[in-house]
Every structure is written in C-alpha cells, then in structure tokens.
Design an enzyme around this catalytic site. Structure first.
Site, PDB file in Angstrom:
ATOM      1  N   ARG A  26      40.462  46.888  46.451  1.00 25.16           N
ATOM      2  CA  ARG A  26      39.336  46.003  46.102  1.00 25.16           C
ATOM      3  C   ARG A  26      38.306  45.884  47.215  1.00 25.16           C
ATOM      4  NH1 ARG A  26      40.776  42.530  41.608  1.00 25.16           N
ATOM      5  NH2 ARG A  26      41.511  44.129  40.198  1.00 25.16           N
ATOM      6  N   ARG A  30      33.969  41.313  44.732  1.00 22.71           N
ATOM      7  CA  ARG A  30      33.203  40.067  44.779  1.00 22.71           C
ATOM      8  C   ARG A  30      33.053  39.414  46.147  1.00 22.71           C
ATOM      9  NH1 ARG A  30      35.477  37.125  39.730  1.00 22.71           N
ATOM     10  NH2 ARG A  30      37.204  37.630  41.081  1.00 22.71           N
ATOM     11  N   ARG A  39      25.983  42.805  40.367  1.00 23.41           N
ATOM     12  CA  ARG A  39      26.758  42.610  39.148  1.00 23.41           C
ATOM     13  C   ARG A  39      26.276  41.450  38.296  1.00 23.41           C
ATOM     14  NH1 ARG A  39      31.700  42.365  38.420  1.00 23.41           N
ATOM     15  NH2 ARG A  39      30.839  41.544  36.525  1.00 23.41           N
ATOM     16  N   ASP A  75      38.332  50.450  36.526  1.00 21.47           N
ATOM     17  CA  ASP A  75      39.419  49.485  36.349  1.00 21.47           C
ATOM     18  C   ASP A  75      40.575  50.164  35.632  1.00 21.47           C
ATOM     19  OD1 ASP A  75      39.796  46.347  36.665  1.00 21.47           O
ATOM     20  OD2 ASP A  75      40.848  46.983  34.863  1.00 21.47           O
ATOM     21  N   TYR A 150      49.181  44.009  30.126  1.00 22.49           N
ATOM     22  CA  TYR A 150      47.876  43.601  29.569  1.00 22.49           C
ATOM     23  C   TYR A 150      47.795  43.848  28.069  1.00 22.49           C
ATOM     24  CZ  TYR A 150      46.197  42.749  34.260  1.00 22.49           C
ATOM     25  OH  TYR A 150      46.042  42.234  35.516  1.00 22.49           O
TER      26      TYR A 150
HETATM   27  O1  CP3 Z   1      37.598  48.494  45.132  1.00 18.99           O
HETATM   28  C1  CP3 Z   1      38.530  48.800  44.363  1.00 18.99           C
HETATM   29  O2  CP3 Z   1      39.717  48.519  44.562  1.00 18.99           O
HETATM   30  C2  CP3 Z   1      38.193  49.690  43.174  1.00 18.99           C
HETATM   31  C3  CP3 Z   1      38.040  49.120  41.937  1.00 18.99           C
HETATM   32  C4  CP3 Z   1      39.168  48.483  41.148  1.00 18.99           C
HETATM   33  C5  CP3 Z   1      38.908  47.424  40.249  1.00 18.99           C
HETATM   34  N1  CP3 Z   1      40.050  47.180  39.547  1.00 18.99           N
HETATM   35  C6  CP3 Z   1      37.610  46.784  40.079  1.00 18.99           C
HETATM   36  C7  CP3 Z   1      37.647  45.373  39.652  1.00 18.99           C
HETATM   37  C8  CP3 Z   1      40.510  48.817  41.030  1.00 18.99           C
HETATM   38  C9  CP3 Z   1      41.313  49.850  41.802  1.00 18.99           C
HETATM   39  C10 CP3 Z   1      41.057  47.980  40.011  1.00 18.99           C
HETATM   40  C11 CP3 Z   1      42.442  48.088  39.523  1.00 18.99           C
HETATM   41  C12 CP3 Z   1      43.015  46.954  38.791  1.00 18.99           C
HETATM   42  N2  CP3 Z   1      42.468  46.230  37.763  1.00 18.99           N
HETATM   43  C13 CP3 Z   1      44.335  46.492  38.975  1.00 18.99           C
HETATM   44  C14 CP3 Z   1      45.300  47.060  39.961  1.00 18.99           C
HETATM   45  C15 CP3 Z   1      44.973  46.579  41.318  1.00 18.99           C
HETATM   46  C16 CP3 Z   1      45.366  45.165  41.587  1.00 18.99           C
HETATM   47  O3  CP3 Z   1      44.485  44.410  42.015  1.00 18.99           O
HETATM   48  O4  CP3 Z   1      46.551  44.835  41.410  1.00 18.99           O
HETATM   49  C17 CP3 Z   1      44.550  45.433  38.077  1.00 18.99           C
HETATM   50  C18 CP3 Z   1      45.816  44.602  37.946  1.00 18.99           C
HETATM   51  C19 CP3 Z   1      43.376  45.285  37.301  1.00 18.99           C
HETATM   52  C20 CP3 Z   1      43.109  44.319  36.213  1.00 18.99           C
HETATM   53  C21 CP3 Z   1      42.021  43.396  36.641  1.00 18.99           C
HETATM   54  N3  CP3 Z   1      40.687  43.731  36.596  1.00 18.99           N
HETATM   55  C22 CP3 Z   1      42.135  42.120  37.245  1.00 18.99           C
HETATM   56  C23 CP3 Z   1      43.422  41.381  37.482  1.00 18.99           C
HETATM   57  C24 CP3 Z   1      40.836  41.703  37.567  1.00 18.99           C
HETATM   58  C25 CP3 Z   1      40.453  40.471  38.349  1.00 18.99           C
HETATM   59  C26 CP3 Z   1      39.830  39.388  37.564  1.00 18.99           C
HETATM   60  C27 CP3 Z   1      39.060  38.492  38.491  1.00 18.99           C
HETATM   61  O5  CP3 Z   1      37.885  38.280  38.209  1.00 18.99           O
HETATM   62  O6  CP3 Z   1      39.627  38.034  39.493  1.00 18.99           O
HETATM   63  C28 CP3 Z   1      39.964  42.713  37.150  1.00 18.99           C
HETATM   64  C29 CP3 Z   1      38.512  42.726  37.318  1.00 18.99           C
HETATM   65  C30 CP3 Z   1      38.030  43.555  38.435  1.00 18.99           C
HETATM   66  N4  CP3 Z   1      38.270  44.878  38.523  1.00 18.99           N
HETATM   67  C31 CP3 Z   1      37.218  43.141  39.528  1.00 18.99           C
HETATM   68  C32 CP3 Z   1      36.964  44.296  40.282  1.00 18.99           C
HETATM   69  C33 CP3 Z   1      36.110  44.402  41.523  1.00 18.99           C
HETATM   70  C34 CP3 Z   1      36.712  41.729  39.798  1.00 18.99           C
HETATM   71  C35 CP3 Z   1      35.887  41.201  38.689  1.00 18.99           C
HETATM   72  C36 CP3 Z   1      34.419  41.087  38.910  1.00 18.99           C
HETATM   73  O7  CP3 Z   1      33.821  41.726  39.764  1.00 18.99           O
HETATM   74  O8  CP3 Z   1      33.839  40.295  38.157  1.00 18.99           O
END
Ligand code: CP3
Length: 347
Positions: A26, A30, A39, A75, A150
């Site tokens: 990540r 954010r 975003r 994602d 999920y």
């Molecule tokens: O920088 C990076 O790591 C690359 C991008 C990335 C994202 N998701 C972007 C993202 C990666 C590798 C993921 C994988 C992902 N997505 C996982 C495995 C990694 C982990 O954290 O365990 C999981 C479980 C998900 C499912 C998911 N997507 C979750 C739990 C969330 C968070 C929700 C939140 O808002 O807290 C997301 C959304 C997400 N995917 C965000 C990002 C940067 C944040 C949301 C946003 O920017 O609004």
C-alpha cells in the site's frame, strides 16, 4: 533489458545485494496527500480502469522516496470484477458484493479470465509503467481464501464465519470454488508478467483466520494449484499472509521464492520455522508493524533496527511492513525509513 535497479530481484533470488531492498505494501494510497487529491471520493475501481491514472498513482510514492520496487495500482478484486462479479469498494471499508456466493449454483458465475478482454487497462498500465520505471514492477493477485472471503461474505469480515462454514461443510462447493479462484489468479498473474511485470506477490491477507490443520486441508491444495500453474514464469514470487506464523512452512511451494510475514514473529524465528527440515533456502519479506510508523521517529527507528538485526544481513531479506501502510501514516516517516534501511544495510 531489466530495470536499472535490480536489488529487489536479486534479494528475491537470495543473491547478494549492495543494500537491503525496501518497498511498502500500500505504498500508493491514502496516506499520500497527492493520492487523496487525485482520487477524490470516487470508487478506486474507477482509477484502476484508467491506465493513465493507475500509472500516476503507482509512481507517486517513488517520486517521494527511493523505493526499490513499484507495485501496480490495482486491487485483488479486479479480476473478479472482470469476469462479472459486481464489486464496489467502499472507502474505509473495502470490497462489497451485493449478490454474494453461497451455493454450488454460484459456481456457474465463474468463467476463465481473458486478460486482454477483461483487464485491458491493467495490462496497458503494466506496459506503460515498465517502459518508464527504473525499479522492478511487482504484479499481484489475491489468494483463493482471501478472495473467497470477499465473495462469500459479500463484505469485509473480521471472523470470516460464512467462508469457514462453507469450507467446513463437506457438501459445499468449497474445493471447486478455491480451484476456480486459483485459476483466475494464475491467469491474472501470467498476464501481468507477459505485459512486463518483473516480480509477483500473492496476497493471502486473511488466511490467519485458520488453524494450521485447516489451512493444510482446505487451502493449501488450491495454493499448490496456483503456484504450480505459474511455475514456468521466469520471475520471482512472494507469498504473503497475515497471522500465518503458525503455518509458515505450509506457505512454501516450489514456485515461491520469498515468504512475506507480518509483525507477530521476529524475522530470525520466522526464518528458522521456514527452513525447518527442508534444507532448501527461502527468502523473507517483512516485517515492521505498520502501526509503529504512527509513533515518533525514534521509536520507528529503534523498531526498524530491530527488524534489520533479526534479518542479520542475510541474503534474501526484503524490508517491508508486516501489512499495508496505514492511512494515518506521515509520509515523512516512510521517507526516513527508506533512507534508514539503505544506509544501515550498505554492504
Ligand atoms: O500500493 C499498493 O499496495 C498497490 C495497490 C493495492 C491496492 N489493493 C489498492 C487499494 C493492492 C496490492 C491491494 C490489494 C488488496 N486489496 C488486498 C491485499 C493486501 C492487503 O492489504 O491485505 C486486500 C485485502 C484488498 C481488498 C481491499 N481493497 C481493502 C481491504 C481495501 C481497503 C478499504 C479502505 O478504504 O480502507 C481496499 C481498497 C484499496 N485498494 C485502497 C487502495 C489504495 C484504499 C481505498 C481508497 O483509496 O479509497
């Protein structure tokens, strides 16, 4: 030609490096004001569908700090969306699916992923990025258990009850579902490598909900299927899980070069559990507690040094957090952390 800076690739292959490579799960997210600005409050899946935007977001953290890898902005649910599962991602919550998977009939909703048709934007982003980057691009996918959670819960869950209920039910389609997810992730990974990704990470963020015996019985078979089907790809592979300290050796596969570990176990102990009895080496990625990055710098520094000292300068260490960067993190802390890792580990 490979990337200019190949420290990550060398470490993943357990070759000597001039400094320990560092990147953050990540790292594009954010906690960066420029990310929030770009975003706004649209669903992240919108940004993922625009190659230009995905490229820009992937590059943002690299403009601030000399990270040794980029990770594609996408994602784990993206390939599921590609084959028709209508996820949306709610800010602060995560992926939500209104019509979750519950019965054998839902297996009809699966079809093979056609990456060039279903995910053209991802592949275009990979192609654009690998042309521009001086560090390796990490492609990724979700592991079957985490994706299944999920799909089955329909929303983020802390306990994964419905998922485990399906798994434990001998008459449920669990194994067919896990295999379908393994195939989906394998084709997504292969497509990213074909487009230029130089390393891969498989995320099993929620596998820690399982006991070792249940992981072995219900999850490991689909992991073997996944890793065996990408074993011919000529890129190093990281297998990451959270809360998986009790079954680290079960996360090893022939195609896995490095196991990513969370912060619950010191790296030296993780390493000895992983090497236990096998004789073959494996690398480790980790494992500073992401919440430590919310503390004042001297605390971060002390803890980062403890991680480095547990790694002991061994070949095959990739510095990372034990899970993703928290949104409350001060970017300056990560900038200092990158610098600390590079300075402290200069060989
Ligand atoms: O920088 C990076 O790591 C690359 C991008 C990335 C994202 N998701 C972007 C993202 C990666 C590798 C993921 C994988 C992902 N997505 C996982 C495995 C990694 C982990 O954290 O365990 C999981 C479980 C998900 C499912 C998911 N997507 C979750 C739990 C969330 C968070 C929700 C939140 O808002 O807290 C997301 C959304 C997400 N995917 C965000 C990002 C940067 C944040 C949301 C946003 O920017 O609004």
């Amino acid at each position: 030609v490979g990337p200019v800076n190949d420290r990550l690739i060398r470490a993943l292959r357990r070759e000597p490096v001039d400094r320990t490579p560092v990147w953050f799960m990540r790292q594009a997210g954010r906690y960066l004001p420029e990310y929030r600005e770009l975003r706004g409050d649209r669903d992240i899946l919108d940004a993922v569908r625009s190659p230009a935007e995905a490229v820009e977001i992937t590059l943002q953290p690299l403009r601030r700090m000399p990270l040794d890898a980029a990770i594609l902005f996408s994602d784990i649910v993206v390939p599921l969306v590609g084959i028709g599962f209508d996820f949306r991602i709610e800010a602060g919550r995560g992926p939500v699916l209104d019509d979750p998977v519950r019965s054998a009939r839902d297996l009809d909703r699966f079809r093979p992923l056609e990456p060039e048709v279903d995910e053209p934007f991802t592949l275009e982003a990979v192609r654009l990025l690998t042309k521009e980057l001086e560090v390796p691009l990490i492609g990724f996918a979700g592991a079957p258990f985490t994706l299944a959670s999920y799909l089955i819960e329909g929303r983020p869950s802390r306990t994964h009850d419905q998922t485990k209920a399906m798994m434990f039910d001998p008459f449920s389609p669990w194994f067919a579902l896990a295999d379908a997810l393994a195939d989906l992730s394998a084709s997504y990974l292969r497509a990213q490598v074909d487009a230029g990704a130089e390393a891969l990470q498989v995320f099993d963020s929620w596998a820690g909900a399982l006991s070792r015996a249940d992981y072995e019985r219900y999850v490991r078979p689909s992991m073997t299927r996944l890793f065996d089907s990408i074993a011919d790809l000529d890129v190093p592979v990281i297998h990451f899980g959270v809360g998986t300290a009790e079954f680290l050796p079960s996360m090893r596969h022939d195609a896995v070069d490095v196991v990513g570990v969370d912060w619950r176990l010191p790296l030296d102990e993780a390493w000895s559990r992983l090497e236990d009895g096998t004789g073959n080496g494996v690398g480790i990625q980790g494992n500073l507690d992401p919440t430590a990055c919310l503390a004042p710098w001297p605390v971060v520094e002390e803890r980062a040094r403890a991680v480095l000292s547990a790694a002991g300068g061994r070949d095959g260490h990739v510095f990372n957090l034990g899970h993703g960067v928290l949104p409350e993190t001060d970017p300056a802390t990560l900038e200092r952390l990158v610098d600390l890792v590079h300075t402290e580990t200069e060989r």
